[in-house]
Scaffold this active site. Structure first.
Site, short mmCIF file in Angstrom:
data_model
loop_
_atom_site.label_atom_id
_atom_site.label_comp_id
_atom_site.label_asym_id
_atom_site.label_seq_id
_atom_site.Cartn_x
_atom_site.Cartn_y
_atom_site.Cartn_z
N ARG A 103 40.45 28.32 -23.43
CA ARG A 103 41.03 29.77 -22.97
C ARG A 103 42.62 29.34 -22.74
O ARG A 103 42.97 28.71 -21.70
CB ARG A 103 40.47 30.19 -21.69
N HIS A 130 39.71 37.47 -28.58
CA HIS A 130 38.61 37.24 -27.75
C HIS A 130 37.28 37.36 -28.55
O HIS A 130 36.43 38.10 -28.20
CB HIS A 130 38.69 37.88 -26.47
N GLN A 133 33.69 37.43 -26.73
CA GLN A 133 33.43 38.71 -26.07
C GLN A 133 33.14 39.81 -27.13
O GLN A 133 32.17 40.47 -26.59
CB GLN A 133 34.82 39.19 -25.30
N ASP A 221 40.04 48.30 -22.09
CA ASP A 221 40.52 46.90 -21.38
C ASP A 221 41.68 47.37 -20.34
O ASP A 221 42.53 48.43 -20.63
CB ASP A 221 40.60 46.00 -22.44
N CYS A 261 35.20 44.82 -21.30
CA CYS A 261 34.99 43.53 -21.44
C CYS A 261 34.99 42.97 -19.75
O CYS A 261 34.27 41.67 -19.66
CB CYS A 261 36.04 42.59 -22.17
N ARG A 289 27.37 38.05 -22.58
CA ARG A 289 28.36 36.74 -22.82
C ARG A 289 27.49 35.50 -22.64
O ARG A 289 27.59 34.47 -23.51
CB ARG A 289 29.43 36.45 -21.83
N1 NVA Z 1 42.95 41.80 -22.26
C1 NVA Z 1 42.59 40.66 -21.31
C2 NVA Z 1 41.07 40.39 -21.49
C3 NVA Z 1 40.31 39.52 -20.06
C4 NVA Z 1 38.94 39.27 -20.47
C5 NVA Z 1 43.29 39.57 -21.02
O1 NVA Z 1 43.72 39.00 -21.83
O2 NVA Z 1 43.68 39.31 -19.75
N1 CP Z 2 35.53 39.13 -20.13
C1 CP Z 2 36.04 37.96 -19.65
O1 CP Z 2 36.52 37.30 -20.49
O2 CP Z 2 35.98 38.10 -18.49
P1 CP Z 2 36.63 36.54 -17.69
O3 CP Z 2 38.27 36.69 -17.70
O4 CP Z 2 36.35 36.70 -16.07
O5 CP Z 2 36.26 35.28 -18.23
#
Ligand code: NVA
Ligand code: CP
Length: 303
Positions: A103, A130, A133, A221, A261, A289
């Site tokens: 990540r 992502h 997800q 989101d 998500c 997930r």
């Molecule tokens: N768009 C959000 C998704 C988190 C799972 C982010 O990148 O923070």
């Molecule tokens: N939806 C998602 O990826 O959640 P986290 O940021 O908690 O991993």
């Protein structure tokens, strides 16, 4: 089949559908307590350069249930955080681990990892996309609507990593997607161009009502993603009206489902009422997930 899972658009519909089939089998086994140790003795290295609740826990628990082990590595506590080159880290980690989940911010980082690692790399979220997800999201749609095909999907809010992955999914799987964002917050231009080349049925609009009209699946989101926290106030202004609330939901199909998500900012991009309401499938989505990622890991790593 691809060695890595970096983006939905790198995969064929056939191989992605096999992942859904395996997900259903593994979920069933997990629910009935039947062992499914497909990755016995294997280790997944997990590098996090951003925060996480669901991704970390679901990958870690998933590896355990598959008979393997997961290593949580916060990049700041590794030599990567002190500037060790990605190509060196990738080659070293590949000699210890059987798969690597990352990540991070720049999508180029996961691509560079994949280029230098001979073990599979899984994208656990980048600024660009992502994919795990959205695979979990589609599996959840299949559970609630029997199939993902012949449904109208909409995205309301920021044209962020999640929106990009939904566009990749629409192009790959061939479903109709309408994306409503403020004009200055559209999804990634290259993602859109590539999807258009693939013949995607995509409507881009600045009108959330146009996107939601008759939709079977509504998705949103946060307005400020990880790394954009300093823009929170400016974004709150820009995204006024881009909220999934009961008025918007009334425009959708009568049996429409609502997804997010998570984490969510209640009463910003989605109201508490809709999140807790009967059309929300958000917590099934979060659970899936685990099941989908187990299938992805087993597909990539099983010997
Ligand atoms: N768009 C959000 C998704 C988190 C799972 C982010 O990148 O923070
Ligand atoms: N939806 C998602 O990826 O959640 P986290 O940021 O908690 O991993």
């Amino acid at each position: 089949m691809n060695k890595d899972f970096l983006s939905i658009s790198d995969w064929s519909v056939e191989d992605l559908e096999k992942i859904f089939t395996l997900t259903a089998e593994l979920k069933q086994k997990q629910k009935e307590g039947t062992p499914h140790r497909l990755l016995e003795g294997q280790t997944l290295g997990m590098i996090f350069e951003k925060s996480s609740t669901r991704t970390r826990i679901s990958f870690e628990v998933g590896m355990y249930q598959l008979g393997g082990h997961a290593l949580f590595l916060h990049s700041g506590n590794t030599q990567m955080g002190r500037g060790e080159p990605i190509k060196d880290t990738a080659r070293v980690m590949a000699r210890y681990c059987d798969g690597i989940m990352i990540r991070t911010f720049s999508h180029a980082v996961v691509e560079e990892f994949a280029q230098h690692s001979y073990v599979p790399i899984v994208n656990g979220l980048t600024d660009l996309c992502h994919p795990c997800q959205v695979m979990a999201d589609l599996f959840t749609v299949i559970e609630h609507k029997q199939d993902y095909r012949n449904l109208k999907y909409c995205w309301i809010g920021d044209g962020n990593n999640m929106a990009n992955s939904w566009i990749n999914a629409a192009a790959t799987f061939g479903f109709e997607l309408r994306v409503a964002t403020p004009a200055n917050y559209q999804p990634n231009a290259e993602v859109i161009a590539k999807a258009r080349q693939a013949g995607v049925k995509l409507l881009l609009t600045a009108d959330p009502r146009e996107a939601a009209a008759g939709a079977d699946v509504l998705n949103t989101d946060v307005w400020a993603s990880m790394g954009q926290e300093a823009e929170q106030l400016e974004r709150e202004q820009a995204f006024k009206g881009f909220q999934i609330n009961s008025d918007l939901l009334k425009l959708a199909a009568p049996e429409a489902v609502v997804m997010h998500c998570l984490p969510a900012h209640r009463d910003e991009e989605i109201t508490d009422e809709v999140m807790e309401g009967p059309q929300s499938i958000i917590f099934d989505e979060a659970e899936n997930r685990l099941h989908v990622q187990k299938a992805i890991l087993a597909t990539l790593m099983a010997r």
